[in-house]
Every structure is written in C-alpha cells, then in structure tokens.
Scaffold this motif. Structure first.
Motif, PDB file in Angstrom:
ATOM      1  N   GLU A 163      33.216  53.360  18.972  1.00  0.00           N
ATOM      2  CA  GLU A 163      33.694  54.383  19.902  1.00  0.00           C
ATOM      3  C   GLU A 163      34.969  53.888  20.575  1.00  0.00           C
ATOM      4  O   GLU A 163      35.027  52.761  21.062  1.00  0.00           O
ATOM      5  CB  GLU A 163      32.642  54.675  20.966  1.00  0.00           C
ATOM      6  N   ILE A 164      35.979  54.739  20.568  1.00  0.00           N
ATOM      7  CA  ILE A 164      37.233  54.446  21.259  1.00  0.00           C
ATOM      8  C   ILE A 164      37.185  55.162  22.604  1.00  0.00           C
ATOM      9  O   ILE A 164      36.981  56.375  22.661  1.00  0.00           O
ATOM     10  CB  ILE A 164      38.452  54.954  20.460  1.00  0.00           C
ATOM     11  N   THR A 165      37.347  54.418  23.670  1.00  0.00           N
ATOM     12  CA  THR A 165      37.463  55.032  24.992  1.00  0.00           C
ATOM     13  C   THR A 165      38.721  54.490  25.647  1.00  0.00           C
ATOM     14  O   THR A 165      39.039  53.309  25.511  1.00  0.00           O
ATOM     15  CB  THR A 165      36.244  54.718  25.885  1.00  0.00           C
ATOM     16  N   GLN A 166      39.426  55.353  26.317  1.00  0.00           N
ATOM     17  CA  GLN A 166      40.675  54.982  26.970  1.00  0.00           C
ATOM     18  C   GLN A 166      40.742  55.724  28.299  1.00  0.00           C
ATOM     19  O   GLN A 166      40.768  56.943  28.323  1.00  0.00           O
ATOM     20  CB  GLN A 166      41.856  55.373  26.069  1.00  0.00           C
ATOM     21  N   ASP A 167      40.733  54.988  29.393  1.00  0.00           N
ATOM     22  CA  ASP A 167      40.785  55.612  30.713  1.00  0.00           C
ATOM     23  C   ASP A 167      42.184  55.645  31.313  1.00  0.00           C
ATOM     24  O   ASP A 167      42.418  56.334  32.288  1.00  0.00           O
ATOM     25  CB  ASP A 167      39.855  54.881  31.689  1.00  0.00           C
ATOM     26  N   SER A 168      43.112  54.905  30.742  1.00  0.00           N
ATOM     27  CA  SER A 168      44.450  54.827  31.340  1.00  0.00           C
ATOM     28  C   SER A 168      45.241  56.107  31.103  1.00  0.00           C
ATOM     29  O   SER A 168      44.953  56.885  30.200  1.00  0.00           O
ATOM     30  CB  SER A 168      45.213  53.624  30.785  1.00  0.00           C
ATOM     31  N   LEU A 169      46.241  56.294  31.914  1.00  0.00           N
ATOM     32  CA  LEU A 169      47.109  57.465  31.853  1.00  0.00           C
ATOM     33  C   LEU A 169      48.317  57.134  30.992  1.00  0.00           C
ATOM     34  O   LEU A 169      48.984  56.134  31.227  1.00  0.00           O
ATOM     35  CB  LEU A 169      47.545  57.828  33.276  1.00  0.00           C
ATOM     36  N   SER A 170      48.600  57.951  29.976  1.00  0.00           N
ATOM     37  CA  SER A 170      49.743  57.738  29.094  1.00  0.00           C
ATOM     38  C   SER A 170      50.637  58.966  29.110  1.00  0.00           C
ATOM     39  O   SER A 170      50.158  60.095  29.166  1.00  0.00           O
ATOM     40  CB  SER A 170      49.280  57.476  27.659  1.00  0.00           C
ATOM     41  N   GLN A 171      51.938  58.734  29.006  1.00  0.00           N
ATOM     42  CA  GLN A 171      52.918  59.817  28.964  1.00  0.00           C
ATOM     43  C   GLN A 171      53.059  60.339  27.537  1.00  0.00           C
ATOM     44  O   GLN A 171      53.071  59.561  26.589  1.00  0.00           O
ATOM     45  CB  GLN A 171      54.283  59.313  29.440  1.00  0.00           C
ATOM     46  N   MET A 172      53.159  61.655  27.391  1.00  0.00           N
ATOM     47  CA  MET A 172      53.385  62.289  26.097  1.00  0.00           C
ATOM     48  C   MET A 172      54.723  63.015  26.147  1.00  0.00           C
ATOM     49  O   MET A 172      54.881  63.946  26.936  1.00  0.00           O
ATOM     50  CB  MET A 172      52.302  63.326  25.794  1.00  0.00           C
ATOM     51  N   PRO A 173      55.691  62.616  25.333  1.00  0.00           N
ATOM     52  CA  PRO A 173      56.969  63.329  25.326  1.00  0.00           C
ATOM     53  C   PRO A 173      56.802  64.748  24.769  1.00  0.00           C
ATOM     54  O   PRO A 173      55.867  65.022  24.015  1.00  0.00           O
ATOM     55  CB  PRO A 173      57.856  62.473  24.424  1.00  0.00           C
TER      56      PRO A 173
END
Length: 160
Positions: free
Chosen positions: A87-97
């Motif tokens: 399972e991939i979990t990602q809680d951080s905020l990432s910018q999407m162009p």
C-alpha cells in the motif's frame, strides 16, 4: 416617465449582474476534470532486513486543469497479478502544475519473500499485471475533493 425607465434599466442591470455572479460562482465550484494516474518511473527495491524490502519509485500524475492544484492524502493499493503487493500512502502536500505531468516520490514496504515468490510463480509468462487502485485529495485555495485513481498495465518480467 424618465425616472421609470432609469429604474427599469437599473433593475435589469442588477438582475443581469446577479445572474452573471451566480453563474461564475457555480462554474468555479464545479468539480474540475479528474487528475489521472499516469504511471511510474525509477523503480528500485532495497532490503531493510531478511524479509522486508522497501520499494521506491516516482509516481506520475497528469493534471488536465488550466490551473495549478495541490494533491494530498494519497492512498493506493498495489497488486501484482491480482495479488496484494503493498500500500502506498502519502500524507504530504505536493504541487501539481497546470496541464502537465508531475512526479511524486513514494515508497512502501513489501515482504521480499512474497515478492520473489510472486515473480517466480509468474516466470512461465513474459509479463505480469501491475495495478494500483485508490484515491487522493486534490484541490486549491484550501478546498480539497476526493478523487479515485486507477492504473493498470502489463509489465515485462525482465524489469524485476
């Protein structure tokens, strides 16, 4: 008579302005086109012990919207030939162009013995089915919506 025409024009203008504001509000609050899971690259596997491994990769997403957005709280179930892998979990905020593909680095733990068994069990075939299914929250200006994600591809075994 002159004042009546002026009042009618003001009411007509006010009604038109209100309709335009309501229309703009509804359009701006509508759900944006869905961001799609576009694949992965730079896959590597390292071991953390005898049986535990860490899979690291960069996950690619495509933002079809004409404005930049942010992605957070990604959760994907990864399977190999319809058997759970991790399972991939990602809680951080990432910018999407805007209108572009972007990469998000992720990692997840796997049981190395289980992974080797799955790959060896599929050795009679030239490919395996890799799937990732889940969801993420995407938004802008502090307003986030949950979007489903799904990726499915046949992978050539020599990658492993």
């Amino acid at each position: 008579p002159g004042k009546m025409n002026h009042r009618k024009k003001n009411r007509s203008f006010a009604a038109g302005l209100a309709a335009a504001i309501i229309f703009c509000f509804l359009v701006s609050c509508s759900k944006p086109p869905t961001v799609s899971f576009a694949g992965y690259r730079n896959l590597s596997i390292s071991h953390e012990g005898f049986a535990t491994g860490i899979v690291r990769l960069e996950v690619a997403f495509y933002n079809p919207n004409p404005f930049p957005m942010k992605i957070k709280e990604t959760a994907l179930q990864v399977s190999l030939d319809q058997q759970p892998l991790g399972e991939i979990t990602q809680d951080s905020l990432s910018q999407m162009p805007a209108r572009d593909t972007f990469l998000m680095p992720v990692s997840f733990k796997v049981n190395l013995l289980d992974l080797v068994g799955k790959v060896l069990g599929a050795s009679s075939r030239d490919s395996v089915l890799l799937e990732a299914t889940g969801a993420c929250k995407i938004g802008r200006n502090g307003v986030f919506m949950k979007f489903p994600l799904h990726y499915r591809s046949k992978e050539i075994l020599r990658m492993f």
